[in-house]
Motif scaffolding. Structure first.
Motif, PDB file in Angstrom:
ATOM      1  N   CYS A  38       0.869  -1.165   0.000  1.00 26.53           N
ATOM      2  CA  CYS A  38       0.000   0.000   0.000  1.00 26.53           C
ATOM      3  C   CYS A  38       0.908   1.217   0.000  1.00 26.53           C
ATOM      4  O   CYS A  38       1.713   1.402   0.918  1.00 26.53           O
ATOM      5  CB  CYS A  38      -0.924   0.021   1.217  1.00 26.53           C
ATOM      6  N   LEU A  60      -9.660   5.478   1.003  1.00 22.22           N
ATOM      7  CA  LEU A  60      -8.324   5.552   1.589  1.00 22.22           C
ATOM      8  C   LEU A  60      -7.876   7.004   1.728  1.00 22.22           C
ATOM      9  O   LEU A  60      -7.252   7.380   2.731  1.00 22.22           O
ATOM     10  CB  LEU A  60      -7.320   4.776   0.743  1.00 22.22           C
ATOM     11  N   LYS A  80      -1.776   2.248   6.369  1.00 22.63           N
ATOM     12  CA  LYS A  80      -1.341   1.494   5.187  1.00 22.63           C
ATOM     13  C   LYS A  80      -1.049   0.035   5.543  1.00 22.63           C
ATOM     14  O   LYS A  80      -1.283  -0.871   4.722  1.00 22.63           O
ATOM     15  CB  LYS A  80      -0.107   2.150   4.559  1.00 22.63           C
ATOM     16  N   VAL A 110      -4.271  -1.737   5.444  1.00 22.67           N
ATOM     17  CA  VAL A 110      -4.679  -1.979   4.054  1.00 22.67           C
ATOM     18  C   VAL A 110      -3.937  -3.189   3.493  1.00 22.67           C
ATOM     19  O   VAL A 110      -4.527  -4.045   2.811  1.00 22.67           O
ATOM     20  CB  VAL A 110      -4.435  -0.737   3.187  1.00 22.67           C
ATOM     21  N   GLU A 113      -5.529  -6.277   4.731  1.00 25.35           N
ATOM     22  CA  GLU A 113      -6.781  -6.544   4.020  1.00 25.35           C
ATOM     23  C   GLU A 113      -6.505  -7.132   2.638  1.00 25.35           C
ATOM     24  O   GLU A 113      -7.192  -8.059   2.188  1.00 25.35           O
ATOM     25  CB  GLU A 113      -7.603  -5.260   3.903  1.00 25.35           C
TER      26      GLU A 113
END
Length: 351
Positions: free
Chosen positions: A117, A143, A160, A163, A166
């Motif tokens: 990210c 985001l 980040k 993210v 994920e």
């Protein structure tokens, strides 16, 4: 002692960095480190001597301050293994100094899936690494909105990281199999001797009591379940971890003593009436150890209001990422240890 130009601030090197009388196993002793670092000051041919000291962290730090371009990142020779990969590598943030670490990351990709990210400025570099998952902040309105409302710029790295986790989950759903270990890296971090990394990560999986390995919040790794705890860390920062110096936190001494000094727990505020005013991390650790269960109970109980606190890190009243990271580990009873495979530092000229 090393020349001042070759040293970081003392509070940085209080941790398991090798710049101490009894450094971690595998790191040169202080006398050996000083002798080797003396080459930089007195021998014009000192670069030729570097290969003779491949595990000397203090010497490598000195080179990083004087001539970081002389550092050569070691790259393990790993062959691809048949079957699906069990390691997820997360790269949250800007991909600074990527060309210095590209070969190292490519070697990791033989055994791991990469998840990144980053920002639009580094999107091309991120795609060149052929990650299994990539998110560019500016390409997703959610985001952008999340990062716009963060209370401190340094919290963005934790957003980040969430993210990246994920993206890892999404890949697990696609392939129908969970990763076993997760490693958080930075592209601008020099790893001194990464050859043992896969073996050390595998040991984490087979030890149910293992915590994290790494170097503070810069690079760290653990089992998948341990690392997933950080998915919500960034959201808890505003309510729990900002303005640390104004709060009176219970301290889990058992967690501290179960690990070493790789996480900056010594940045916590300790009541002076309980620990005094030790001047080094080793002295503070010794007092915690000698205090036994009685001191442990006192540090975990409510403290006196407005009592003086003692810390071994500079006062950063708004937000210290490294101390907040250590506090999160302490609250969740996750020990952390430094490891040869992740021993290193950030490039002094990273850009």
């Amino acid at each position: 002692m090393l020349p001042l130009c070759c040293r970081q601030e003392p509070w940085v090197l209080q941790s398991a960095s090798g710049d101490q009388p009894h450094p971690p196993a595998g790191v040169a002793t202080t006398a050996e480190a000083n002798a080797a670092a003396g080459l930089i000051q007195h021998d014009p041919n000192w670069p030729a001597a570097l290969p003779a000291h491949p595990t000397n962290l203090v010497l490598a730090r000195a080179v990083n301050q004087r001539a970081p371009q002389r550092l050569t990142q070691a790259v393990p020779r790993w062959l691809p293994r048949p079957g699906r990969k069990s390691l997820a590598v997360l790269l949250p943030g800007e991909l600074r100094s990527l060309e210095r670490s590209r070969a190292w990351l490519e070697a990791l990709r033989q055994r791991a899936d990469l998840f990144i990210c980053t920002t639009a400025a580094y999107a091309e570099e991120a795609r060149s690494l052929r990650p299994a998952g990539l998110a560019v902040v500016e390409q997703h309105s959610a985001l952008v909105a999340a990062e716009a409302d963060l209370p401190a710029g340094s919290v963005r790295q934790w957003h980040k990281l969430a993210v990246c986790l994920e993206l890892m989950r999404q890949q697990e759903a696609r392939r129908g199999r969970l990763y076993r270990q997760v490693l958080k890296l930075r592209s601008d971090y020099f790893v001194l001797q990464p050859q043992t990394l896969l073996r050390e990560l595998s040991a984490l999986t087979h030890n149910p009591n293992a915590g994290l390995i790494g170097a503070s919040d810069k690079v760290f790794a653990g089992s998948r379940d341990r690392m997933l705890l950080f998915e919500g860390f960034w959201q808890s920062l505003a309510g729990q971890f900002l303005d640390l110096e104004q709060k009176r936190w219970p301290i889990n001494v058992t967690q501290i003593l179960a690990g070493d000094d790789s996480a900056k727990w010594f940045g916590f505020g300790f009541p002076q009436r309980l620990v005094g005013r030790p001047t080094t991390v080793a002295e503070l650790r010794r007092r915690l150890n000698q205090g036994g269960p009685e001191l442990g109970r006192a540090l975990a109980a409510p403290w006196q209001p407005h009592e003086p606190l003692h810390t071994l890190c500079p006062n950063q009243p708004r937000f210290s990422s490294e101390v907040a990271f250590a506090r999160f580990l302490n609250v969740n009873a996750i020990p952390m240890r430094e490891t040869p495979a992740l021993r290193g530092f950030l490039y002094s000229d990273r850009c």
